[in-house]
Design an enzyme around this catalytic site. Structure first.
Site, PDB file in Angstrom:
ATOM      1  N   LYS A  38       0.820  -1.210   0.000  1.00 62.14           N
ATOM      2  CA  LYS A  38       0.000   0.000   0.000  1.00 62.14           C
ATOM      3  C   LYS A  38       0.852   1.258   0.000  1.00 62.14           C
ATOM      4  CE  LYS A  38      -0.488   0.250   4.827  1.00 62.14           C
ATOM      5  NZ  LYS A  38      -0.042   1.510   5.381  1.00 62.14           N
ATOM      6  N   THR A  39       1.912   1.271   0.795  1.00 59.14           N
ATOM      7  CA  THR A  39       2.768   2.452   0.809  1.00 59.14           C
ATOM      8  C   THR A  39       3.387   2.642  -0.566  1.00 59.14           C
ATOM      9  OG1 THR A  39       3.273   1.902   3.080  1.00 59.14           O
ATOM     10  CG2 THR A  39       4.609   3.604   2.084  1.00 59.14           C
ATOM     11  N   ASP A 222      -2.631   8.189   4.411  1.00 62.66           N
ATOM     12  CA  ASP A 222      -2.261   6.807   4.707  1.00 62.66           C
ATOM     13  C   ASP A 222      -3.028   6.338   5.942  1.00 62.66           C
ATOM     14  OD1 ASP A 222      -0.931   4.456   4.476  1.00 62.66           O
ATOM     15  OD2 ASP A 222       0.977   5.174   5.296  1.00 62.66           O
ATOM     16  N   GLU A 223      -3.216   5.052   6.100  1.00 59.36           N
ATOM     17  CA  GLU A 223      -3.878   4.493   7.296  1.00 59.36           C
ATOM     18  C   GLU A 223      -5.180   5.219   7.607  1.00 59.36           C
ATOM     19  OE1 GLU A 223      -2.569   1.847   8.589  1.00 59.36           O
ATOM     20  OE2 GLU A 223      -0.372   2.003   8.648  1.00 59.36           O
ATOM     21  N   GLN A 253      -7.277  -3.670   9.749  1.00 65.51           N
ATOM     22  CA  GLN A 253      -6.121  -3.321  10.564  1.00 65.51           C
ATOM     23  C   GLN A 253      -6.371  -2.106  11.446  1.00 65.51           C
ATOM     24  OE1 GLN A 253      -2.025  -3.868   8.961  1.00 65.51           O
ATOM     25  NE2 GLN A 253      -3.090  -4.111   7.024  1.00 65.51           N
ATOM     26  N   ARG A 606       2.188 -10.053  10.182  1.00 71.48           N
ATOM     27  CA  ARG A 606       3.549  -9.528  10.187  1.00 71.48           C
ATOM     28  C   ARG A 606       4.534 -10.578   9.713  1.00 71.48           C
ATOM     29  NH1 ARG A 606       2.301  -5.258   9.138  1.00 71.48           N
ATOM     30  NH2 ARG A 606       0.276  -6.228   9.054  1.00 71.48           N
TER      31      ARG A 606
END
Length: 724
Positions: A38-39, A222-223, A253, A606
């Site tokens: 995503k980043t 973002d987020e 998330q 993770r």
DNA sequence: AAGTTCCGAGTTTTT
DNA sequence: CTCGGAACTT
């Protein structure tokens, strides 16, 4: 400016990512699963707009939640295109709000030396108000008040706009009001105030807003699942028919609901704007099939998801290990020996992480890691700028900068001890309170009106000392000023002259701050008169960042929360027990429980190659140890994906209640056994501590209540009878 | 006023 | 266990 062909920018992207990067739709929602890049998509989109659409980097605003993420984004962008970092607006919501307020402090009705206070200062302030206003400190703990204030600010409500229903909320509101007034008088802004002020600024000055609406042609967030109400309101102000917004989020998330984040904002976004294009990034490039399907299975238990199923091409058949330990010691030993094995097999320590729900769990792991000589690093916990000695030094600087800064005054007035005690300070507070002046002014007044006492002499000296540093500020560089301050205040000496390990490290930290100051001075090209203010703000806003954190090859220990956004080849998640993970505070409430499940999802995702879950059948809290139950989250993962070691199902799922029959052990006074006492009657052993002669056991008597008794004196008789 | 001890509470965390 | 605050001592 680089002129890379379009294809090279898109080269390594998959179809969905390409779509996310190149779409012309000015309202874009990217639903990006864990490990789906995503980043990457976000950064490439920024680069795409600069390269292909002719945007200037200065016309882009990119907002993140953490400084770390902001830095990462900046770094990755600079690898794609050439940008002047000064023209770029990439930062956290708070940092950007801060920047706006500095530029427009006048319009925002702020003194130009306004100061940011952190949560600790906020608590101190509140505590003081509660005391001063004569509210009950028992029923109004500062934490509760600060929660109330923050939550209201996050909902864009000023003190006079809070919803007041109960008597309690009336009191809370009254304190909020006082707090608001106090911060205003002293030019202090807490974290949520930064956001609220920035929002108000635009609300009240449409001309300023219009300027930024025109300037920022593209806004990226973002987020997005972590935005709270005020952050989203602020974004909405900025979005206009002529600019574009791209948000990236993953509802699965969202783990910060407890501090006001609203997942609903993702859904709301599609309602608030027309023709929102939604791009899903569902291909995961991080984890094995097994790990990913465990994560998918787990998260599918949550309701009302936006719906998204991650898939991967990567193979990898290694099952997820589940280890049921006897107790937390055994758990830690297992994890550490596993790590040791992995290291011997040639794995790199930095590819291994141990995750846990609460910071307290790290201690035992650290202990064993040290025993096994495995280098490690704990993230979180006490950070550099949160250390008391650092905060002391910064408070001195704050006071030098702005003498009306009461929290700073309170903090350093008698640090190091200089004979100005609580009684003197109390008198100064009273003067400040009745005359509505700052503590600094009140202290000056106190000196004038009270002659001759020792404290007054000390006080005079203190004010003179601060004043002398203030004067020195004109001609000294920042590090030199701090050095001068250390010397004048005696802060450094105070710690250097004590011969304890603690004060030694405190002195070291103060030296470290000096170095940080030097580096800051070199990095930041600021007006010498403004650099102090700037430095203090940055310290407050970047309190979380560690100083000199060079990534080195060590095992990483951190909470599940701080693991978000990271990935490791090998991951251990410890403490999968009901009441610990999910936390006991979240078990009653379905919403909270779902957030815990998302946290577990974050933890599992993770892991790239290898994942180990562990729990302890008994876990000690201090001297108290209790049986536990296996976390429901483990049970929600299909058994076929798990490789259970040492897991005895019935024991693990055993009733929380201690076995009430005669214990199997030969100790008749073991925890859980029944005993009889001549005076107190019958009771059950709950706990024990000490050894030999001084062994004490805690007994819950049927009638006499709960007592600690020394075994060797109490003359207890074991009861063999079976009871239920 | 300052140092010491004791008691009790103790998710998660960024800004 | 461990930190912080209150209460107690010097």
């Amino acid at each position: 400016m680089d002129n890379m062909p379009a294809s090279s920018l898109l080269q390594s992207l998959n179809e969905a990512q390409c779509k996310a990067v190149t779409t012309d739709n000015p309202r874009l929602l990217i639903l990006a699963g864990a490990g789906s890049g995503k980043t990457r998509a976000l950064v490439h989109r920024m680069a795409w707009y600069v390269q292909q659409k002719g945007l200037l980097p200065s016309e882009i605003l990119a907002v993140t939640f953490t400084n770390k993420a902001a830095k990462e984004m900046q770094h990755r962008l600079s690898q794609l295109i050439q940008v002047d970092p000064r023209s770029l607006w990439v930062g956290t919501f708070h940092a950007i709000a801060h920047r706006l307020l500095r530029y427009h402090s006048q319009e925002a009705n702020l003194p130009d030396n306004f100061q940011i206070i952190d949560s600790e200062d906020q608590l101190r302030l509140i505590k003081q108000i509660v005391k001063q206003q004569g509210f009950d400190e028992e029923s109004m703990p500062a934490k509760k008040v600060s929660y109330f204030i923050s939550r209201n600010k996050e909902e864009a409500r000023r003190a006079n706009q809070c919803v007041v229903t109960t008597h309690e909320s009336q009191i809370l509101q009254a304190i909020y009001q006082q707090y608001e007034a106090m911060c205003f008088r002293q030019g202090l802004l807490d974290f949520s105030e930064l956001l609220l002020r920035a929002y108000d600024l635009w609300q009240q000055h449409p001309d300023i807003l219009a300027h930024y609406q025109q300037r920022f042609k593209h806004v990226l967030v973002d987020e997005f699942q972590d935005t709270n109400t005020i952050q989203y309101l602020w974004l909405k102000q900025l979005i206009h028919t002529n600019n574009a917004i791209t948000v990236v989020g993953d509802d699965d998330q969202s783990i910060y609901g407890w501090r006001g984040a609203k997942i609903e904002n993702i859904h709301q976004f599609t309602q608030d704007y027309h023709n929102v294009e939604v791009v899903r990034l569902e291909q995961n490039y991080r984890s094995t099939k097994v790990i990913l399907s465990a994560a998918n299975q787990l998260i599918s238990q949550n309701e009302g998801r936006l719906g998204k199923e991650l898939w991967t091409e990567s193979e990898g058949k290694e099952k997820i290990q589940v280890y049921g330990a006897f107790n937390e010691n055994d758990e830690a030993r297992f994890i550490v020996t596993q790590i040791q094995q992995a290291l011997r097999q040639g794995h790199d320590a930095q590819d291994i992480a141990v995750l846990y729900r609460s910071n307290a769990q790290s201690r035992i792991l650290e202990q064993l890691l040290r025993q096994y000589d495995i280098p490690y690093r704990v993230y979180g916990g006490m950070r550099f700028f949160e250390r008391s000695e650092i905060k002391d030094a910064l408070a001195y600087l704050r006071l030098v900068r702005h003498q009306a800064d009461d929290p700073a005054f309170e903090r350093v007035i008698n640090t190091p001890p200089r004979g100005i005690g609580e009684r003197t300070v109390e008198k100064i507070r009273e003067i400040a309170q009745t005359q509505q002046i700052s503590l600094w002014e009140a202290a000056a007044y106190y000196i004038e009106t009270t002659k001759g006492s020792k404290a007054v002499a000390q006080l005079t000296q203190f004010l003179g000392m601060i004043e002398s540093v203030r004067v020195a500020q004109q001609s000294y560089s920042l590090p030199r000023l701090l050095e001068f301050l250390y010397q004048q205040s005696g802060l450094l000496d105070y710690y250097q002259l004590q011969a304890s390990e603690k004060s030694e490290s405190k002195a070291e930290n103060l030296q470290e701050l000096l170095i940080a100051c030097q580096q800051y001075q070199e990095q930041v090209e600021a007006d010498p008169s403004a650099i102090l203010t700037q430095f203090l703000s940055d310290c407050a806003l970047e309190a979380g960042s560690e100083i000199g954190d060079q990534p080195s090859s060590v095992v990483q220990l951190m909470t599940l929360h701080s693991a978000k956004g990271l990935e490791f080849k090998t991951v251990f998640i410890a403490g999968l027990e009901e009441g610990l993970f999910p936390s006991r505070h979240s078990m009653q409430d379905k919403k909270k429980l779902e957030e815990e499940r998302r946290l577990c999802y974050v933890g599992i995702t993770r892991a790239m190659n290898r994942l180990t879950l562990s729990y302890a059948l008994r876990r000690g809290y201090g001297s108290y140890s209790a049986p536990t139950r296996l976390s429901r989250f483990v049970q929600e993962i299909p058994s076929a994906l798990l490789n259970k070691i040492n897991v005895s199902e019935p024991a693990a799922t055993q009733n929380i209640r201690v076995n009430t029959s005669t214990p199997k052990s030969n100790n008749p006074f073991a925890i859980g056994s029944w005993v009889s006492h001549a005076k107190f009657g019958e009771g059950m052993v709950l706990n024990q501590e000490g050894q030999g002669e001084s062994l004490r056991i805690q007994i819950q008597f049927k009638q006499a209540g709960c007592k600690w008794l020394v075994l060797s004196y109490a003359n207890l008789k074991p009861l063999d009878t079976l009871r239920n």
